[in-house]
Design an enzyme around this catalytic site. Sequence first.
Site, PDB file in Angstrom:
ATOM      1  N   ASN A   7       0.860  -1.187   0.000  1.00 51.84           N
ATOM      2  CA  ASN A   7       0.000   0.000   0.000  1.00 51.84           C
ATOM      3  C   ASN A   7       0.904   1.248   0.000  1.00 51.84           C
ATOM      4  OD1 ASN A   7      -1.442   2.245   1.022  1.00 51.84           O
ATOM      5  ND2 ASN A   7      -3.028   0.894   1.803  1.00 51.84           N
ATOM      6  N   ASP A   9      -0.120   4.446  -0.093  1.00 46.66           N
ATOM      7  CA  ASP A   9      -0.826   5.674   0.310  1.00 46.66           C
ATOM      8  C   ASP A   9       0.091   6.690   0.985  1.00 46.66           C
ATOM      9  OD1 ASP A   9      -3.159   4.460  -0.507  1.00 46.66           O
ATOM     10  OD2 ASP A   9      -3.918   4.089   1.520  1.00 46.66           O
ATOM     11  N   HIS A  10       0.982   6.178   1.858  1.00 48.40           N
ATOM     12  CA  HIS A  10       1.735   7.132   2.676  1.00 48.40           C
ATOM     13  C   HIS A  10       2.926   7.740   1.949  1.00 48.40           C
ATOM     14  CE1 HIS A  10      -1.099   6.708   5.740  1.00 48.40           C
ATOM     15  NE2 HIS A  10      -0.909   5.410   5.862  1.00 48.40           N
ATOM     16  N   ARG A  18       3.511  18.856   0.665  1.00 42.62           N
ATOM     17  CA  ARG A  18       3.964  20.015  -0.114  1.00 42.62           C
ATOM     18  C   ARG A  18       3.097  20.239  -1.356  1.00 42.62           C
ATOM     19  NH1 ARG A  18       9.406  21.669   1.083  1.00 42.62           N
ATOM     20  NH2 ARG A  18       9.363  21.646   3.341  1.00 42.62           N
ATOM     21  N   HIS A  43      -5.708   3.490  -1.503  1.00 44.12           N
ATOM     22  CA  HIS A  43      -7.019   3.818  -0.928  1.00 44.12           C
ATOM     23  C   HIS A  43      -7.346   5.259  -1.310  1.00 44.12           C
ATOM     24  CE1 HIS A  43      -9.528   4.209   3.070  1.00 44.12           C
ATOM     25  NE2 HIS A  43     -10.228   4.508   2.008  1.00 44.12           N
ATOM     26  N   ARG A  45      -9.364   8.095  -0.689  1.00 49.94           N
ATOM     27  CA  ARG A  45     -10.312   8.569   0.329  1.00 49.94           C
ATOM     28  C   ARG A  45     -11.160   9.709  -0.207  1.00 49.94           C
ATOM     29  NH1 ARG A  45     -10.143   7.932   5.745  1.00 49.94           N
ATOM     30  NH2 ARG A  45      -8.894   6.194   6.455  1.00 49.94           N
ATOM     31  N   ARG A  49      -6.852  12.770   1.115  1.00 44.98           N
ATOM     32  CA  ARG A  49      -5.736  13.221   1.965  1.00 44.98           C
ATOM     33  C   ARG A  49      -4.400  12.644   1.513  1.00 44.98           C
ATOM     34  NH1 ARG A  49      -7.010   9.948   7.533  1.00 44.98           N
ATOM     35  NH2 ARG A  49      -9.030  10.944   7.272  1.00 44.98           N
ATOM     36  N   HIS A  50      -4.419  11.532   0.769  1.00 42.74           N
ATOM     37  CA  HIS A  50      -3.126  11.025   0.268  1.00 42.74           C
ATOM     38  C   HIS A  50      -3.200  10.752  -1.229  1.00 42.74           C
ATOM     39  CE1 HIS A  50      -5.101   7.327   1.544  1.00 42.74           C
ATOM     40  NE2 HIS A  50      -4.774   7.473   2.816  1.00 42.74           N
ATOM     41  N   GLU A  70      -8.794   0.410  -3.071  1.00 40.83           N
ATOM     42  CA  GLU A  70      -9.592   0.470  -1.827  1.00 40.83           C
ATOM     43  C   GLU A  70     -10.490   1.683  -1.874  1.00 40.83           C
ATOM     44  OE1 GLU A  70      -7.637   0.705   1.900  1.00 40.83           O
ATOM     45  OE2 GLU A  70      -6.486  -1.099   1.523  1.00 40.83           O
ATOM     46  N   THR A 100      -6.851   6.323  10.444  1.00 41.27           N
ATOM     47  CA  THR A 100      -6.697   5.237   9.476  1.00 41.27           C
ATOM     48  C   THR A 100      -8.000   4.436   9.508  1.00 41.27           C
ATOM     49  OG1 THR A 100      -5.364   3.322   8.837  1.00 41.27           O
ATOM     50  CG2 THR A 100      -5.570   3.748  11.197  1.00 41.27           C
ATOM     51  N   THR A 101      -8.079   3.367   8.721  1.00 43.05           N
ATOM     52  CA  THR A 101      -9.305   2.568   8.698  1.00 43.05           C
ATOM     53  C   THR A 101      -9.395   1.790  10.004  1.00 43.05           C
ATOM     54  OG1 THR A 101      -8.796   2.339   6.360  1.00 43.05           O
ATOM     55  CG2 THR A 101     -10.662   1.095   7.176  1.00 43.05           C
ATOM     56  N   GLU A 151     -11.240  -9.478   3.403  1.00 46.52           N
ATOM     57  CA  GLU A 151      -9.956  -9.105   4.003  1.00 46.52           C
ATOM     58  C   GLU A 151     -10.192  -8.959   5.496  1.00 46.52           C
ATOM     59  OE1 GLU A 151      -7.875  -5.701   2.398  1.00 46.52           O
ATOM     60  OE2 GLU A 151      -6.554  -5.598   4.148  1.00 46.52           O
ATOM     61  N   HIS A 191      -3.625  -4.803   7.797  1.00 48.12           N
ATOM     62  CA  HIS A 191      -3.702  -3.611   8.645  1.00 48.12           C
ATOM     63  C   HIS A 191      -2.810  -3.741   9.874  1.00 48.12           C
ATOM     64  CE1 HIS A 191      -4.971   0.119  10.446  1.00 48.12           C
ATOM     65  NE2 HIS A 191      -5.518   0.416   9.294  1.00 48.12           N
ATOM     66  N   GLY A 192      -1.887  -2.797   9.969  1.00 49.52           N
ATOM     67  CA  GLY A 192      -1.023  -2.708  11.143  1.00 49.52           C
ATOM     68  C   GLY A 192       0.094  -3.737  11.180  1.00 49.52           C
ATOM     69  N   GLY A 213       1.156  -1.522   4.326  1.00 48.08           N
ATOM     70  CA  GLY A 213       1.609  -0.212   3.888  1.00 48.08           C
ATOM     71  C   GLY A 213       2.495   0.506   4.877  1.00 48.08           C
ATOM     72  N   HIS A 214       1.900   0.895   6.003  1.00 49.75           N
ATOM     73  CA  HIS A 214       2.575   1.834   6.893  1.00 49.75           C
ATOM     74  C   HIS A 214       3.941   1.340   7.359  1.00 49.75           C
ATOM     75  CE1 HIS A 214       3.216   4.312  10.531  1.00 49.75           C
ATOM     76  NE2 HIS A 214       2.649   5.236   9.779  1.00 49.75           N
TER      77      HIS A 214
HETATM   78  N1  PXP Z   1      -5.999  -3.114   4.403  1.00 45.60           N
HETATM   79  C1  PXP Z   1      -6.896  -2.103   4.414  1.00 45.60           C
HETATM   80  C2  PXP Z   1      -8.301  -2.389   4.000  1.00 45.60           C
HETATM   81  C3  PXP Z   1      -6.518  -0.787   4.772  1.00 45.60           C
HETATM   82  O1  PXP Z   1      -7.431   0.195   4.782  1.00 45.60           O
HETATM   83  C4  PXP Z   1      -5.164  -0.553   5.076  1.00 45.60           C
HETATM   84  C5  PXP Z   1      -4.721   0.838   5.423  1.00 45.60           C
HETATM   85  O2  PXP Z   1      -5.005   1.707   4.407  1.00 45.60           O
HETATM   86  C6  PXP Z   1      -4.271  -1.621   5.028  1.00 45.60           C
HETATM   87  C7  PXP Z   1      -4.711  -2.897   4.720  1.00 45.60           C
HETATM   88  C8  PXP Z   1      -2.807  -1.438   5.311  1.00 45.60           C
HETATM   89  O3  PXP Z   1      -2.618  -1.102   6.635  1.00 45.60           O
HETATM   90  P1  PXP Z   1      -1.175  -0.609   7.110  1.00 45.60           P
HETATM   91  O4  PXP Z   1      -0.891   0.672   6.378  1.00 45.60           O
HETATM   92  O5  PXP Z   1      -1.336  -0.424   8.575  1.00 45.60           O
HETATM   93  O6  PXP Z   1      -0.205  -1.687   6.746  1.00 45.60           O
END
Ligand code: PXP
Length: 241
Positions: A7, A9-10, A18, A43, A45, A49-50, A70, A100-101, A151, A191-192, A213-214
């Site tokens: 992911n 996004d970040h 910027r 994702h 949104r 925001r990203h 997403e 976050t979600t 998921e 996630h996480g 992602g993160h």
């Molecule tokens: N899965 C879904 C559905 C999410 O919304 C996210 C965060 O955007 C992730 C996975 C990835 O989570 P993380 O960035 O914490 O790895």
Amino acid sequence: MVKLFVNVDHIATVREARQGKKPSPFEAAKLALLAGADGITMHLREDRRHVQDHDLREFAARGEAPLNFELAAVDEILDLCCELRPPLATLVPERREEVTTEGGLDLVGHSDRIQAATQRLQAAGIAVSLFIDPTPQSVEKSHDLGADIVELHTGSYTDAPDEESRAKRLAAICEAAALTVQAKLVLNAGHGLDTTSVGKVAALPQLADLNIGHAIVSRALMVGMAEAVREMRQAIDAAQG
Ligand code: PXP
């Protein structure tokens, strides 16, 4: 083999600080794929925001790797998803004020909206994943609503405050995963997750994709920092002769 969807996004979060062109989620996606990622997740949104619409358009147009788009079940973003026709879309809940979600979809309270969005995406040839809390009820409801994939939200497992609750939350994920497979739905998770927590989830039987992602973006910043500073030092030194 379990597929890794990265992911990005970040990367866009840093760019949007910027509102310029760098860093580019598209370039980051290319590097991720070169390093062994199987696909890319973004994702879009409602508050943008990203990642922005053009990020998804650019990635989808190149078609170099599978895109997991997403989105929340809102018309404006469903329109773009149906236009781009990625192989996979993941419906997620979205609250503007969240960081976050934070949880899985409310499949009971919003069942009509989620079912209509699922059908619309499927009619466009897109496989639909529902992002759910790891409970038997959510798996059953996902099946009833016609999802292709679920998921499982792993955030409560990765956030567990102590070993006992961590073990309980992992057991809930394992149970939901087994029910998903029994219901003949494809099993994804995310996630996480980081390198210390991913192992137990990656070991789930018949897991298809992980969305991460993160942790990857955070680590990329740290392992890339030294090189970025060396490059800047060289540029300054070169100017001084
Ligand atoms: N899965 C879904 C559905 C999410 O919304 C996210 C965060 O955007 C992730 C996975 C990835 O989570 P993380 O960035 O914490 O790895």
